[in-house]
Design an enzyme around this catalytic site. Sequence first.
Site, PDB file in Angstrom:
ATOM      1  N   THR A  34     -15.801 -12.998  17.846  1.00  0.00           N
ATOM      2  CA  THR A  34     -15.026 -12.423  16.806  1.00  0.00           C
ATOM      3  C   THR A  34     -15.173 -13.308  15.571  1.00  0.00           C
ATOM      4  O   THR A  34     -15.946 -14.570  15.418  1.00  0.00           O
ATOM      5  CB  THR A  34     -13.647 -13.156  17.367  1.00  0.00           C
ATOM      6  OG1 THR A  34     -13.225 -12.100  18.188  1.00  0.00           O
ATOM      7  CG2 THR A  34     -12.304 -12.375  16.005  1.00  0.00           C
ATOM      8  N   LYS A  64     -16.149   0.376  27.564  1.00  0.00           N
ATOM      9  CA  LYS A  64     -16.214  -1.710  27.738  1.00  0.00           C
ATOM     10  C   LYS A  64     -14.805  -2.084  27.142  1.00  0.00           C
ATOM     11  O   LYS A  64     -14.162  -2.722  27.926  1.00  0.00           O
ATOM     12  CB  LYS A  64     -17.235  -1.564  26.568  1.00  0.00           C
ATOM     13  CG  LYS A  64     -17.447  -3.076  27.520  1.00  0.00           C
ATOM     14  CD  LYS A  64     -17.549  -4.075  29.005  1.00  0.00           C
ATOM     15  CE  LYS A  64     -17.709  -5.203  28.773  1.00  0.00           C
ATOM     16  NZ  LYS A  64     -17.904  -6.165  30.057  1.00  0.00           N
ATOM     17  N   CYS A 110     -14.626 -12.548  26.870  1.00  0.00           N
ATOM     18  CA  CYS A 110     -14.479 -10.716  27.123  1.00  0.00           C
ATOM     19  C   CYS A 110     -13.018 -10.381  26.521  1.00  0.00           C
ATOM     20  O   CYS A 110     -12.831  -9.708  25.699  1.00  0.00           O
ATOM     21  CB  CYS A 110     -15.090  -9.585  28.251  1.00  0.00           C
ATOM     22  SG  CYS A 110     -16.388  -9.377  27.762  1.00  0.00           S
ATOM     23  N   GLU A 165     -21.655  -3.985  30.707  1.00  0.00           N
ATOM     24  CA  GLU A 165     -22.466  -4.776  30.838  1.00  0.00           C
ATOM     25  C   GLU A 165     -20.605  -5.407  31.918  1.00  0.00           C
ATOM     26  O   GLU A 165     -19.579  -6.024  31.314  1.00  0.00           O
ATOM     27  CB  GLU A 165     -22.633  -6.397  31.079  1.00  0.00           C
ATOM     28  CG  GLU A 165     -22.954  -7.660  32.614  1.00  0.00           C
ATOM     29  CD  GLU A 165     -23.389  -6.303  34.101  1.00  0.00           C
ATOM     30  OE1 GLU A 165     -23.946  -5.483  33.978  1.00  0.00           O
ATOM     31  OE2 GLU A 165     -22.704  -6.313  34.852  1.00  0.00           O
ATOM     32  N   PHE A 166     -20.244  -4.569  32.976  1.00  0.00           N
ATOM     33  CA  PHE A 166     -19.170  -5.293  33.991  1.00  0.00           C
ATOM     34  C   PHE A 166     -18.933  -5.945  34.761  1.00  0.00           C
ATOM     35  O   PHE A 166     -17.144  -6.263  35.288  1.00  0.00           O
ATOM     36  CB  PHE A 166     -18.569  -3.919  34.362  1.00  0.00           C
ATOM     37  CG  PHE A 166     -18.118  -2.108  33.812  1.00  0.00           C
ATOM     38  CD1 PHE A 166     -17.341  -3.291  32.883  1.00  0.00           C
ATOM     39  CD2 PHE A 166     -19.381  -1.568  33.333  1.00  0.00           C
ATOM     40  CE1 PHE A 166     -17.308  -1.720  32.025  1.00  0.00           C
ATOM     41  CE2 PHE A 166     -19.189  -0.421  32.560  1.00  0.00           C
ATOM     42  CZ  PHE A 166     -18.130  -0.193  31.331  1.00  0.00           C
ATOM     43  N   GLY A 200     -27.483 -15.963  28.205  1.00  0.00           N
ATOM     44  CA  GLY A 200     -26.124 -16.457  28.339  1.00  0.00           C
ATOM     45  C   GLY A 200     -25.489 -16.169  29.421  1.00  0.00           C
ATOM     46  O   GLY A 200     -26.323 -15.889  30.398  1.00  0.00           O
ATOM     47  N   TYR A 201     -24.187 -15.924  29.649  1.00  0.00           N
ATOM     48  CA  TYR A 201     -23.387 -16.056  31.242  1.00  0.00           C
ATOM     49  C   TYR A 201     -24.056 -14.472  31.852  1.00  0.00           C
ATOM     50  O   TYR A 201     -23.518 -13.656  32.766  1.00  0.00           O
ATOM     51  CB  TYR A 201     -22.066 -15.848  30.581  1.00  0.00           C
ATOM     52  CG  TYR A 201     -21.499 -17.365  30.340  1.00  0.00           C
ATOM     53  CD1 TYR A 201     -21.735 -18.023  32.017  1.00  0.00           C
ATOM     54  CD2 TYR A 201     -21.591 -18.119  29.579  1.00  0.00           C
ATOM     55  CE1 TYR A 201     -21.002 -19.342  31.756  1.00  0.00           C
ATOM     56  CE2 TYR A 201     -21.392 -19.721  29.826  1.00  0.00           C
ATOM     57  CZ  TYR A 201     -21.668 -20.477  30.931  1.00  0.00           C
ATOM     58  OH  TYR A 201     -21.268 -21.709  31.093  1.00  0.00           O
ATOM     59  N   SER A 258     -24.855  -6.893  24.699  1.00  0.00           N
ATOM     60  CA  SER A 258     -23.589  -7.048  24.342  1.00  0.00           C
ATOM     61  C   SER A 258     -22.515  -6.606  23.977  1.00  0.00           C
ATOM     62  O   SER A 258     -22.611  -4.993  24.348  1.00  0.00           O
ATOM     63  CB  SER A 258     -23.949  -8.382  22.928  1.00  0.00           C
ATOM     64  OG  SER A 258     -25.368  -8.500  22.899  1.00  0.00           O
TER      65      SER A 258
END
Length: 469
Positions: free
Chosen positions: A100, A226, A282, A167-168, A17-18, A137
């Site tokens: 969600t 995160k 996010c 991941e930031f 994915g992204y 994730s």
Amino acid sequence: MNLSMKKVNKICCIGAGYVGGPTMSVIASQCPEITVTVVDINQARIDQWNDSDLDNLPVYEPGLKEIVEKTRGKNLFFSTEVDKAIDEAEIIFISVNTPTKTYGKGKGQAADLKFVELCARNIAKVAKTDKIVVEKSTLPVRTASAIKSILENTGNGVKFEILSNPEFLAEGTAIEDLLHADRVLIGGDETPSGQEAKDTLSSIYEHWLPKERVLQTNVWSSELSKLVANAFLAQRVSSINAISALCERTDANVAEVSRAIGTDSRIGPKFLNASVGFGGSCFQKDILNLVYISRTFGLNEVADYWEQVIIMNDYQKRRFAENIISTLYNTVSGKKIVFFGWAFKKDTNDTRESAAINIADALLEEKAEIVVYDPKVSADRIYADLDYLDTRTPEENRQLLTVVNDPMEAVQEAHAIAILTEWDEFKTYSWDTIFEKMLKPAFVFDGRRLLSKEEMEEKGFQYYKIGQS
Ligand code: UDX
Ligand code: ADP
């Protein structure tokens, strides 16, 4: 397990994915001796990653296609052969979606971990050698321990070391963010084998980042950090958006306020751009998660505090839509309103939680006729976003909203334009020509503060800019 002593030869990432796609592309480009395989159960997505026309990659990010072009077929591979990739890799990154929950306990707040759990069960079933499993994730605190328990209880007797490596990267600047990361966070067990695993993963990032930028913590600090980083960033946007409403009622200009407070080095200038509301995969999800976790522990004041960031964001979107309706003489029924932009920010084709979706929904409920132009988002995506809301039938959505490829066609005889994404190209348009084509009075509602109020008013527009009276 002694993986730190062993050179890493093969890694795989589950989820193309992204996050998974760009991250693994950068690792492949920076670590030519490591074979990187990105797997996904979605055949169509993998086909797009393998498309010979690099403009068809499923993720649009500046700089991404150049990296994929250099590495694909050499040490970067995209495949649906999940089991094979798991079997061969020494390090497995989990980068699947964690939406969600839409059902049951925690509905609307908690993260749905079913995809992560399926992944863990699959790894447990397939792995025949020791592995480092890295959760990438965004996950609620303590997920690593759930993954660990699945792996340890259903595995084939092999040893797993579980790391959290959030991941930031921000979309639209993913490649830059990965190449010049402020920090990389690696959480793991504080045991000798946990330390070895952290060092092994760290050695990958040290191919291009100074060692000091790799922060090692325990698993739970990493997971929580995160969520907290995203909550703090979103809170800044909601804070300035709250002030934008006040500015509109007074003679203050939110840009001047942002500059005035942002030059205080303790506050800093970033993330103070008032907007139509934050979106993205996010911010909302992570805050809802934080709220859910806090409530689970009985920390209601903590939960309420963070929930307010979301409440303010919903208000900002609603306020923008209501302003369009009231300015257009309290009725938008049958009026043509053009959306410039549908993505949640510029330089991405991602639309998750984009403010445009809610604003379209509110206007469509008032029977507006919407025409959307976005340089990177497909019509299919736009209709899927609307259909997902389930407010109207898919037929009604297609009747009331059209998607065009030419912005100048869109504005023909339009009553109003709403700027919802800050794409650079919108600034370069001939706004004089646009004015000519529109019905008069010609309204522009700038939800991104992209254009100059003075210039737009000079051209004859009725111009509304968020955060300015
Ligand atoms: C965010 C975090 O920045 C990133 O570190 C994390 O890994 C994922 O979540 P992303 O959602 O991709 O990244 O984009 P970001 O640049 O943070 O923007 C989020 C939303 O806030 C966008 O809709 C953006 O338009 C909005 N925003 C941001 C504002 O409205 N004003 C600002 O000043 C900054
Ligand atoms: P993100 O923004 O976190 O990268 P995306 O939704 O863009 O999230 O990507 C997640 C990807 O993970 C999707 O392409 C989805 O098909 C994939 N995925 C979900 N579950 C699995 C699984 N069990 N095995 C392989 N891929 C999976």
